[in-house]
Scaffold this active site. Sequence first.
Site, PDB file in Angstrom:
ATOM      1  N   HIS A 179      -7.455  -5.862  -0.194  1.00  0.00           N
ATOM      2  CA  HIS A 179      -6.288  -5.004   0.010  1.00  0.00           C
ATOM      3  C   HIS A 179      -5.310  -5.638   0.998  1.00  0.00           C
ATOM      4  O   HIS A 179      -4.095  -5.611   0.783  1.00  0.00           O
ATOM      5  CB  HIS A 179      -6.738  -3.639   0.515  1.00  0.00           C
ATOM      6  CG  HIS A 179      -5.641  -2.624   0.586  1.00  0.00           C
ATOM      7  ND1 HIS A 179      -4.968  -2.169  -0.530  1.00  0.00           N
ATOM      8  CD2 HIS A 179      -5.079  -1.975   1.639  1.00  0.00           C
ATOM      9  CE1 HIS A 179      -4.058  -1.282  -0.181  1.00  0.00           C
ATOM     10  NE2 HIS A 179      -4.095  -1.151   1.136  1.00  0.00           N
TER      11      HIS A 179
ATOM     12  N   ASP B 121      -9.642  -5.334  -4.521  1.00  0.00           N
ATOM     13  CA  ASP B 121      -9.093  -4.361  -3.578  1.00  0.00           C
ATOM     14  C   ASP B 121     -10.034  -3.165  -3.497  1.00  0.00           C
ATOM     15  O   ASP B 121     -10.208  -2.433  -4.472  1.00  0.00           O
ATOM     16  CB  ASP B 121      -7.699  -3.920  -4.052  1.00  0.00           C
ATOM     17  CG  ASP B 121      -6.945  -3.114  -3.015  1.00  0.00           C
ATOM     18  OD1 ASP B 121      -7.575  -2.335  -2.285  1.00  0.00           O
ATOM     19  OD2 ASP B 121      -5.710  -3.256  -2.952  1.00  0.00           O
TER      20      ASP B 121
ATOM     21  N   SER C  15       0.829  -1.202   0.000  1.00  0.00           N
ATOM     22  CA  SER C  15       0.000   0.000   0.000  1.00  0.00           C
ATOM     23  C   SER C  15       0.870   1.261   0.000  1.00  0.00           C
ATOM     24  O   SER C  15       1.675   1.462  -0.908  1.00  0.00           O
ATOM     25  CB  SER C  15      -0.955  -0.049   1.198  1.00  0.00           C
ATOM     26  OG  SER C  15      -1.988   0.881   1.067  1.00  0.00           O
TER      27      SER C  15
END
Length: 273
Positions: free
Chosen positions: A253, A224, A95
């Site tokens: 995610h 995601d 991320s």
Amino acid sequence: MNTITTKDGTEIYYKDWGTGQPLVFHHGWPLSGDDWDAQMMFFLEKGYRVIAHDRRGHGRSSQVSGGHDMDTYASDVAALTEALDLRDAIHIGHSTGGGEAIHYAANLGKDRVAKVVLISAVTPLMVQTENNPDGVPMAVFDEIRQGTAFNRPQYFEDFTIPFYGYNREGAKISQGVIDNWWRQGMMGSVKAHHDGIKAFSETDFSEDLKSVDIPVLVLHGEDDQIVPFPISGAKAIKLLKKGTLISYPGFPHGMPTTEADTINKDLLAFIQS
């Protein structure tokens, strides 16, 4: 605790276990190095040296008021890698950590980085702009800012549900995973978390992706809900000179936690290639 001190006096906490080729793990917002537990243990047992730090303002690092931007994040990583003299390292970012890893590799780590892995990463650019019309509207990030700044305990609790895909039919919900995410988030500084939203949403990593000439693996879940695959992984791969993409139907995610067996297997294959 293991810490280094950066030029501006910020203490950065890190874990450094094992020997062998170093793997450096960069965590996502608003978490800490603890989010890599499933990978740290797996690769430690495979004979690698595993390192994970807490970004400034996150986890056990200093809750400083400034420096919550991608250039400073990368500079902090450079200070850590120099202090530990890490060479031929593979940098693995999830991320926001994916942005941090590629920004460091492209600008400050060219003589130290062998490969990069971007997992569910915010690259190349998240926010909607005139040149990025299919990005996420700024109003979404303003809502994250508001919830983080003024309702953080409940907002973080709620955020875990889409993060791990626990709102999908048939999802196996783990209260322990939810609690551990919340624990990590609440360890950090509310100001660092608030200011870091701009760093992960508005930083354009396109030139970083274009400039690196080392192998880069892009892993992204097609379901995601936090960093949608079409605007991130699907675009990032097109900018890389030596990129490899693996996308996973249905993965969320937070797939390094919920799908650790699959992610670890694909990471190992890339590291050994």
